[in-house]
Scaffold this motif. Structure first.
Motif, PDB file in Angstrom:
ATOM      1  N   UNK A  20      -7.880  16.866  15.073  1.00 15.13           N
ATOM      2  CA  UNK A  20      -7.657  15.840  13.741  1.00 15.13           C
ATOM      3  C   UNK A  20      -6.738  14.768  14.301  1.00 15.13           C
ATOM      4  N   UNK A  21      -6.023  15.047  15.459  1.00 17.40           N
ATOM      5  CA  UNK A  21      -5.129  13.984  15.784  1.00 17.40           C
ATOM      6  C   UNK A  21      -5.765  12.676  16.562  1.00 17.40           C
ATOM      7  N   UNK A  22      -6.828  13.307  17.192  1.00 18.94           N
ATOM      8  CA  UNK A  22      -7.636  12.371  18.224  1.00 18.94           C
ATOM      9  C   UNK A  22      -8.944  11.843  17.568  1.00 18.94           C
ATOM     10  N   UNK A  23      -9.244  12.414  16.334  1.00 22.49           N
ATOM     11  CA  UNK A  23     -10.568  11.904  16.058  1.00 22.49           C
ATOM     12  C   UNK A  23     -10.736  10.531  15.635  1.00 22.49           C
ATOM     13  N   UNK A  24      -9.546   9.768  15.451  1.00 25.61           N
ATOM     14  CA  UNK A  24      -9.872   8.278  15.182  1.00 25.61           C
ATOM     15  C   UNK A  24     -10.724   7.743  16.220  1.00 25.61           C
ATOM     16  N   UNK A  25     -10.392   8.246  17.416  1.00 31.81           N
ATOM     17  CA  UNK A  25     -11.339   7.495  18.525  1.00 31.81           C
ATOM     18  C   UNK A  25     -12.875   7.372  18.169  1.00 31.81           C
ATOM     19  N   UNK A  26     -13.211   8.446  18.130  1.00 25.50           N
ATOM     20  CA  UNK A  26     -14.768   8.577  17.872  1.00 25.50           C
ATOM     21  C   UNK A  26     -15.250   7.857  16.695  1.00 25.50           C
ATOM     22  N   UNK A  27     -14.477   8.127  15.594  1.00 27.48           N
ATOM     23  CA  UNK A  27     -14.573   7.468  14.411  1.00 27.48           C
ATOM     24  C   UNK A  27     -14.766   6.017  14.634  1.00 27.48           C
ATOM     25  N   UNK A  28     -14.038   5.523  15.475  1.00 27.70           N
ATOM     26  CA  UNK A  28     -14.002   3.886  15.722  1.00 27.70           C
ATOM     27  C   UNK A  28     -15.016   3.452  16.602  1.00 27.70           C
ATOM     28  N   UNK A  29     -15.354   4.373  17.543  1.00 31.54           N
ATOM     29  CA  UNK A  29     -16.537   4.190  18.392  1.00 31.54           C
ATOM     30  C   UNK A  29     -17.892   4.150  17.490  1.00 31.54           C
ATOM     31  N   UNK A  30     -17.898   4.928  16.547  1.00 31.09           N
ATOM     32  CA  UNK A  30     -19.173   5.067  15.629  1.00 31.09           C
ATOM     33  C   UNK A  30     -19.087   3.859  14.914  1.00 31.09           C
ATOM     34  N   UNK A  31     -17.873   3.534  14.386  1.00 30.46           N
ATOM     35  CA  UNK A  31     -17.806   2.408  13.739  1.00 30.46           C
ATOM     36  C   UNK A  31     -18.533   1.208  14.284  1.00 30.46           C
ATOM     37  N   UNK A  32     -17.958   1.086  15.617  1.00 31.15           N
ATOM     38  CA  UNK A  32     -18.497  -0.053  16.244  1.00 31.15           C
ATOM     39  C   UNK A  32     -20.139   0.073  16.484  1.00 31.15           C
ATOM     40  N   UNK A  33     -20.689   1.048  16.537  1.00 33.54           N
ATOM     41  CA  UNK A  33     -22.051   1.323  16.607  1.00 33.54           C
ATOM     42  C   UNK A  33     -22.883   0.938  15.388  1.00 33.54           C
ATOM     43  N   UNK A  34     -21.976   0.688  14.130  1.00 37.82           N
ATOM     44  CA  UNK A  34     -22.615   0.344  12.896  1.00 37.82           C
ATOM     45  C   UNK A  34     -22.636   1.263  11.946  1.00 37.82           C
ATOM     46  N   UNK A  35     -21.837   2.462  12.146  1.00 39.23           N
ATOM     47  CA  UNK A  35     -21.833   3.794  11.130  1.00 39.23           C
ATOM     48  C   UNK A  35     -20.277   3.547  10.624  1.00 39.23           C
ATOM     49  N   UNK A  36     -20.338   3.361   9.361  1.00 40.32           N
ATOM     50  CA  UNK A  36     -18.923   3.308   8.564  1.00 40.32           C
ATOM     51  C   UNK A  36     -18.216   4.641   8.599  1.00 40.32           C
ATOM     52  N   UNK A  37     -17.057   4.806   8.786  1.00 40.21           N
ATOM     53  CA  UNK A  37     -16.157   6.074   8.702  1.00 40.21           C
ATOM     54  C   UNK A  37     -16.771   7.002   7.546  1.00 40.21           C
ATOM     55  N   UNK A  38     -16.972   6.302   6.394  1.00 45.40           N
ATOM     56  CA  UNK A  38     -17.429   7.345   5.380  1.00 45.40           C
ATOM     57  C   UNK A  38     -18.686   8.014   5.508  1.00 45.40           C
ATOM     58  N   UNK A  39     -19.912   7.110   6.311  1.00 44.52           N
ATOM     59  CA  UNK A  39     -20.961   7.779   6.532  1.00 44.52           C
ATOM     60  C   UNK A  39     -20.608   8.643   7.506  1.00 44.52           C
ATOM     61  N   UNK A  40     -19.749   8.579   8.390  1.00 46.60           N
ATOM     62  CA  UNK A  40     -19.754   9.359   9.681  1.00 46.60           C
ATOM     63  C   UNK A  40     -18.939  10.845   8.962  1.00 46.60           C
ATOM     64  N   UNK A  41     -18.208  10.661   8.016  1.00 43.72           N
ATOM     65  CA  UNK A  41     -17.601  11.890   7.347  1.00 43.72           C
ATOM     66  C   UNK A  41     -18.471  12.442   6.684  1.00 43.72           C
ATOM     67  N   UNK A  42     -19.743  11.751   6.269  1.00 40.09           N
ATOM     68  CA  UNK A  42     -20.901  12.621   5.478  1.00 40.09           C
ATOM     69  C   UNK A  42     -21.503  13.544   6.588  1.00 40.09           C
ATOM     70  N   UNK A  43     -22.034  12.805   7.913  1.00 41.88           N
ATOM     71  CA  UNK A  43     -22.801  13.380   8.745  1.00 41.88           C
ATOM     72  C   UNK A  43     -22.181  14.553   9.383  1.00 41.88           C
ATOM     73  N   UNK A  44     -20.625  14.124   9.624  1.00 33.09           N
ATOM     74  CA  UNK A  44     -19.842  15.301  10.414  1.00 33.09           C
ATOM     75  C   UNK A  44     -19.741  16.606   9.487  1.00 33.09           C
ATOM     76  N   UNK A  45     -19.418  16.550   8.306  1.00 28.95           N
ATOM     77  CA  UNK A  45     -19.378  17.673   7.272  1.00 28.95           C
ATOM     78  C   UNK A  45     -20.719  18.167   6.988  1.00 28.95           C
ATOM     79  N   UNK A  46     -21.696  17.520   7.073  1.00 34.18           N
ATOM     80  CA  UNK A  46     -23.037  17.994   6.510  1.00 34.18           C
ATOM     81  C   UNK A  46     -23.418  19.108   7.514  1.00 34.18           C
ATOM     82  N   UNK A  47     -23.076  19.072   8.855  1.00 32.08           N
ATOM     83  CA  UNK A  47     -23.355  20.119   9.564  1.00 32.08           C
ATOM     84  C   UNK A  47     -22.580  21.479   9.498  1.00 32.08           C
ATOM     85  N   UNK A  48     -21.436  21.364   8.980  1.00 35.56           N
ATOM     86  CA  UNK A  48     -20.361  22.661   8.617  1.00 35.56           C
ATOM     87  C   UNK A  48     -20.989  23.115   7.214  1.00 35.56           C
TER      88      UNK A  48
END
Length: 296
Positions: A20-48
């Protein structure tokens, strides 16, 4: 006190805090790739969500017929949406410290939902948390009140408030099946984040998800797997350690977030943040070392 039987549970909690403490970095990397952090959250939690539905097929029915778990779903959803968006959009250290104003909100929610008394110790935690918030939010020019002024500030505060409600509801519904509680939390991350992201996209304030590409899809899947493992680690550690030990170990998230942000350019440590952070962490430590709450 840690011993040979508690080291592994403690390490499991540290693993959760690290993710949790370091998750900001991949979230920002995905944001730079065009994936808003909210959509990243959807993708990440859908797997769970899919994993739990396959593993415990009756979990969804339990969530559906239990209104109390709907509150947990909403609280967890707001927590994830606000935190993940906040650490991508703002200074990581600042957002994490405002998020950890949980002792303030936890006292209020515990009084409301668990009928816990407002003790002098609880009052001291509230005062320390408020003092920390005031220091963190104090305007640089000294003009005006210490109040959230930016969207990331508000996201940090709202996320921490929702997380406090999330934790109180977990205690209140501790008798529910673990799979049902876990499903409610992950499903909340999917539903709340997708609703907010869709609303923003329809208003032209956020992009729709980009076309699938190997780079961001693989990273999103890996991140989803890490969050699932970290949640399992949390369940393992928290069920084997006293709640006060769990609370102290989980505070390492602040350390991981701050250190990674400073090292990787996601935030800065100023005397103001250090002073406010010290008060906020002190409030959390007082909560951790306080007397155990009565069972309800």
């Amino acid at each position: 006190m840690l011993n040979s039987r508690t080291v592994l549970p403690a390490l499991a909690l540290v693993c959760n805090a690290f993710v949790w403490g370091t998750s900001w970095y991949p979230f920002r990397w995905l944001g730079a790739a065009g994936l808003h952090p909210l959509w990243t959250t959807v993708a990440v939690h859908s797997l769970s969500v899919l994993t739990i539905l396959v593993w415990r097929r009756g979990a969804f029915a339990h969530v559906w017929r239990t209104p109390a778990l709907w509150v947990l779903l909403l609280a967890a959803g707001i927590t994830n949406a606000a935190f993940n968006w906040g650490v991508v959009a703002g200074d990581v250290v600042r957002v994490v410290l405002l998020f950890y104003l949980m002792p303030l909100w936890a006292v209020l929610f515990a009084r409301w939902l668990l009928h816990e008394p407002l003790t002098p110790a609880a009052g001291l935690r509230v005062l320390l948390a408020l003092a920390g918030a005031a220091i963190v939010l104090w305007p640089v020019d000294g003009q005006g009140f210490p109040w959230p002024r930016t969207m990331p500030d508000w996201l940090g505060v709202i996320g921490g408030m929702a997380f406090a409600l999330n934790n109180v509801m977990l205690r209140r519904e501790s008798g529910r099946p673990e799979a049902a509680r876990g499903l409610a939390m992950f499903l909340g991350g999917v539903l709340v984040s997708s609703a907010v992201a869709t609303t923003l996209a329809l208003r032209g304030e956020a992009p729709w998800p980009p076309a699938p590409a190997v780079g961001w899809v693989v990273l999103a899947l890996v991140l989803g797997a890490l969050f699932l493992v970290s949640n399992m680690a949390l369940q393992y550690g928290a069920s084997r350690l006293p709640s006060n030990v769990t609370s102290v170990v989980m505070l390492t998230e602040v350390l991981f977030a701050s250190a990674s942000a400073v090292a990787l350019g996601g935030g800065t440590l100023t005397p103001q943040l250090l002073g406010g952070g010290a008060c906020i962490v002190a409030a959390a430590l007082l909560a951790a070392f306080g007397p155990a709450p009565a069972e309800h």
